[in-house]
Each structure stands twice: as structure tokens, then as C-alpha cells.
Design an enzyme around this catalytic site. Structure first.
Site, short mmCIF file in Angstrom:
data_model
loop_
_atom_site.label_atom_id
_atom_site.label_comp_id
_atom_site.label_asym_id
_atom_site.label_seq_id
_atom_site.Cartn_x
_atom_site.Cartn_y
_atom_site.Cartn_z
N ASP A 78 0.90 -1.12 0.14
CA ASP A 78 0.04 -0.04 -0.16
C ASP A 78 0.86 1.21 0.03
O ASP A 78 1.99 1.21 0.22
CB ASP A 78 -0.95 -0.03 1.25
CG ASP A 78 -1.85 1.35 1.22
OD1 ASP A 78 -2.47 1.55 0.39
OD2 ASP A 78 -1.83 1.82 2.35
N SER A 79 0.19 2.31 -0.35
CA SER A 79 1.19 3.55 -0.18
C SER A 79 1.60 3.95 1.35
O SER A 79 2.58 4.63 1.45
CB SER A 79 0.39 4.91 -0.70
OG SER A 79 -1.09 4.67 0.05
N GLU A 82 -6.18 8.81 10.10
CA GLU A 82 -4.55 8.76 10.62
C GLU A 82 -4.44 9.51 11.88
O GLU A 82 -3.61 9.11 12.63
CB GLU A 82 -3.67 9.29 9.54
CG GLU A 82 -3.80 8.37 8.41
CD GLU A 82 -2.45 7.98 7.65
OE1 GLU A 82 -1.38 8.61 7.87
OE2 GLU A 82 -2.57 7.37 6.66
N CYS A 102 -3.82 -1.00 -1.84
CA CYS A 102 -3.99 0.25 -2.17
C CYS A 102 -5.06 0.60 -3.31
O CYS A 102 -4.76 0.14 -4.48
CB CYS A 102 -2.86 1.34 -2.45
SG CYS A 102 -2.99 2.86 -2.92
N HIS A 119 -8.40 3.70 3.87
CA HIS A 119 -8.80 4.16 5.13
C HIS A 119 -10.29 4.32 5.45
O HIS A 119 -10.68 4.32 6.82
CB HIS A 119 -8.40 5.61 5.28
CG HIS A 119 -6.88 5.70 5.29
ND1 HIS A 119 -6.10 5.27 4.26
CD2 HIS A 119 -6.05 6.22 6.08
CE1 HIS A 119 -4.88 5.41 4.40
NE2 HIS A 119 -4.74 6.19 5.51
N CYS A 126 -11.31 3.29 -0.80
CA CYS A 126 -10.11 3.51 -0.13
C CYS A 126 -9.65 2.82 1.26
O CYS A 126 -10.60 2.68 1.85
CB CYS A 126 -10.14 5.08 0.27
SG CYS A 126 -8.81 5.98 0.99
N1 DGL Z 1 -4.09 3.86 0.24
C1 DGL Z 1 -4.84 4.87 -0.74
C2 DGL Z 1 -6.00 4.32 -1.16
O1 DGL Z 1 -6.53 3.45 -0.90
C3 DGL Z 1 -5.25 6.09 0.15
C4 DGL Z 1 -3.86 6.91 0.90
C5 DGL Z 1 -3.20 7.54 -0.30
O2 DGL Z 1 -3.75 8.30 -0.96
O3 DGL Z 1 -2.14 6.91 -0.55
O4 DGL Z 1 -6.47 4.93 -2.20
#
Ligand code: DGL
Length: 269
Positions: A14-15, A156, A77, A190, A188
Site C-alpha cells: 500500500d502507499s 490517521e 491500495c 482508510h 479507499c
Molecule cells: N491507500 C490509498 C488508497 O486506498 C489512500 C492513501 C493515499 O492516498 O495514498 O487509495
């Protein structure tokens, strides 16, 4: 490179910390599997970047995990899955699972009035990846996508509940409600942590689709279908890698994962 077999780990990237929502579900559905998680914390967020940049980062993440001898790759992600999945699939020799298709197919199963809402980062919504995936399954479904950029920092910060989260959710979700959707995809990493607030704003009759849950199910199905389930009986290993210092990842990540993060290392990509 390590030899790939049934006992090799599942790779997840993931990012940053968000993909831990998918990892948590993978732990739940596949408790005997070893995992390696990579959070690209030095380059987060991906959701505001161009498809080219996200694809370059995703490619490097996938190469790193492939070099660890993973047997399957989960792109946790939503942004990376939306814009880079095909490029990632071409770059590694193991099965690759993204979060879009599992979430889209569950949403199609859920809708009765054929109106589905999708919320995600700017890059995910701009790509129309969920819309395309839903329409590929059922062309008669109407899909309405909206980006909710403030949701990621809210979660977060640990403000997934309470007055501020409610205000932000009400503002973002008003337009989604106006469309009369009966199903909403949490597109997403989160957003599953905001389920309570989102459900309160949308109403309890609107079905929320958690892509993390659906992706874990798809991972289990794929391992079974490909005969890749782990055979060893001893405790699986759970490793974590990050591209920036681990402190914040551990602090926020343990909240996402609801368990301790023990083996973690910082790497350069
Ligand atoms: N992990 C990203 C997503 O699911 C969210 C956080 C980001 O923008 O990197 O799109």
C-alpha cells in the site's frame, strides 16, 4: 531470489498504513499464511498523484516484494489498483489481486435499485476504475463516484469518530445521498475505519461495501484454486517493511491492525 512454493509468503503493498485494513482481513480469513507487508510511507499519499507516478511507485513496490519470493501479490491500495494493476501484473510472475474488482462485484450483488455510489481518493475517482469494473459486470447499473480527500488524514489522526468526522462526512456524503444509491463502495483503504460515521450519515438501509473484506475473500479463493495454500503447521511469519522511519507507521498501524507490529524494517526502493 527465494524459491516460490506453498509455504512462501503473500505480499501486500500500500502507499502507507492504510493497506493494513486489508492485511487485517487477510489475517482473519487466512490465519495460517505468512505475509510480507510493504508500506511506501516515504511517498504517501498516492491519491493526489498522476497515474504515471503511481504506476512507477507501484512497480518498484511489486519488484521489492517479488524479490522476497512471494507466492501471490495483493495490491491493497485502491489508488494503485485503480491506475496500475495491469502494469503490475505484467511486471511479476505471481497472481496479482487488486481491491477494485472484488469490491465492484460485491456491490453489484448487493444493489437492488441499480444505483451504486463509490467514494475514494481523487486519483481513484478520476480513473473511473470502479465504474468500469461495475459496468463490465452489469451495464444497467448507474455508478456515482465522489472523492473525499479529508477522510484519509482524519483517520490517521485518530479522529474516525466524533463531531468533526460527522461534519466532514455529512458534507461529502450529501451529494451521494441525493443520487439515491442503495449501496456505497468504500473505495479507499482508510474508509473501513469510518464505517460507523458513514453509516450514520447515509442511513442504516444503505449497504456499505468494504473492499478490504472482499479482497481477503478473493485472496483465499485464489490460493485454493491455484493450489497455493500453506502446508506448514508452525506459526506463520508476519514481516513489515516501510520506506520511511517506522515510528509513525507502528503507532498508527497498530490502531488499524488492532495488534502489535513486531518485525519491521526500513528499506530504500
Ligand atoms: N491507500 C490509498 C488508497 O486506498 C489512500 C492513501 C493515499 O492516498 O495514498 O487509495
Amino acid at each position: 531470489m527465494n524459491e516460490i512454493n506453498n509455504n512462501s509468503p503473500i505480499g501486500v503493498f500500500d502507499s502507507g498504513v492504510g493497506g493494513l485494513t486489508a492485511l487485517k482481513e487477510i489475517f482473519r480469513v487466512l490465519p495460517d499464511e505468512s505475509t510480507i507487508y510493504l508500506g511506501d510511507t516515504a511517498r504517501v499519499p498516492y491519491g493526489i498523484r498522476s497515474p504515471e507516478t503511481v504506476t512507477r511507485y507501484s512497480f518498484e513496490n511489486a519488484q521489492f516484494l517479488a524479490s522476497k519470493g512471494i507466492k501471490l501479490l495483493v495490491v491493497a491500495c485502491n489508488t494503485a489498483s485503480s491506475v496500475s494493476l495491469e502494469a503490475i501484473r505484467k511486471s511479476v510472475s505471481v497472481p496479482v489481486i487488486g481491491v477494485i474488482e472484488p469490491g465492484a462485484s460485491e456491490a453489484v450483488k448487493s444493489t437492488r435499485n441499480k444505483k451504486i455510489g463509490v467514494i475514494g481518493t481523487e486519483a481513484t475517482i478520476r480513473s473511473s476504475a470502479y465504474k468500469k469494473a461495475i459496468e463490465a459486470i452489469d451495464g444497467s447499473v448507474q455508478v456515482f463516484g465522489f472523492s473525499c480527500p479529508l477522510f484519509v488524514p482524519l483517520v490517521e489522526e485518530g479522529w474516525a469518530e466524533g463531531e468533526i468526522a460527522m461534519m466532514v462526512a455529512e458534507k461529502y456524503l450529501r451529494k451521494v445521498k441525493e443520487k439515491g444509491v442503495d449501496t456505497l463502495v468504500l473505495g479507499c483503504t482508510h474508509y473501513p475505519l469510518l464505517k460507523k460515521v458513514i453509516s450514520e450519515v447515509m442511513g442504516s438501509d444503505i449497504r456499505l461495501i468494504d473492499s478490504a473484506v472482499e479482497t481477503a475473500k478473493r485472496t483465499a479463493e485464489t490460493l485454493k484454486k491455484d493450489g497455493l495454500e500453506r502446508k506448514l503447521k508452525e506459526r506463520p511469519s508476519r514481516e513489515f517493511y516501510v520506506t520511511d522511519s517506522p515510528e509513525r507507521f507502528v503507532k498508527v498501524g497498530e490502531r488499524f491492525l488492532q495488534q502489535k507490529i513486531e518485525r519491521i524494517e526500513k528499506i530504500e526502493l
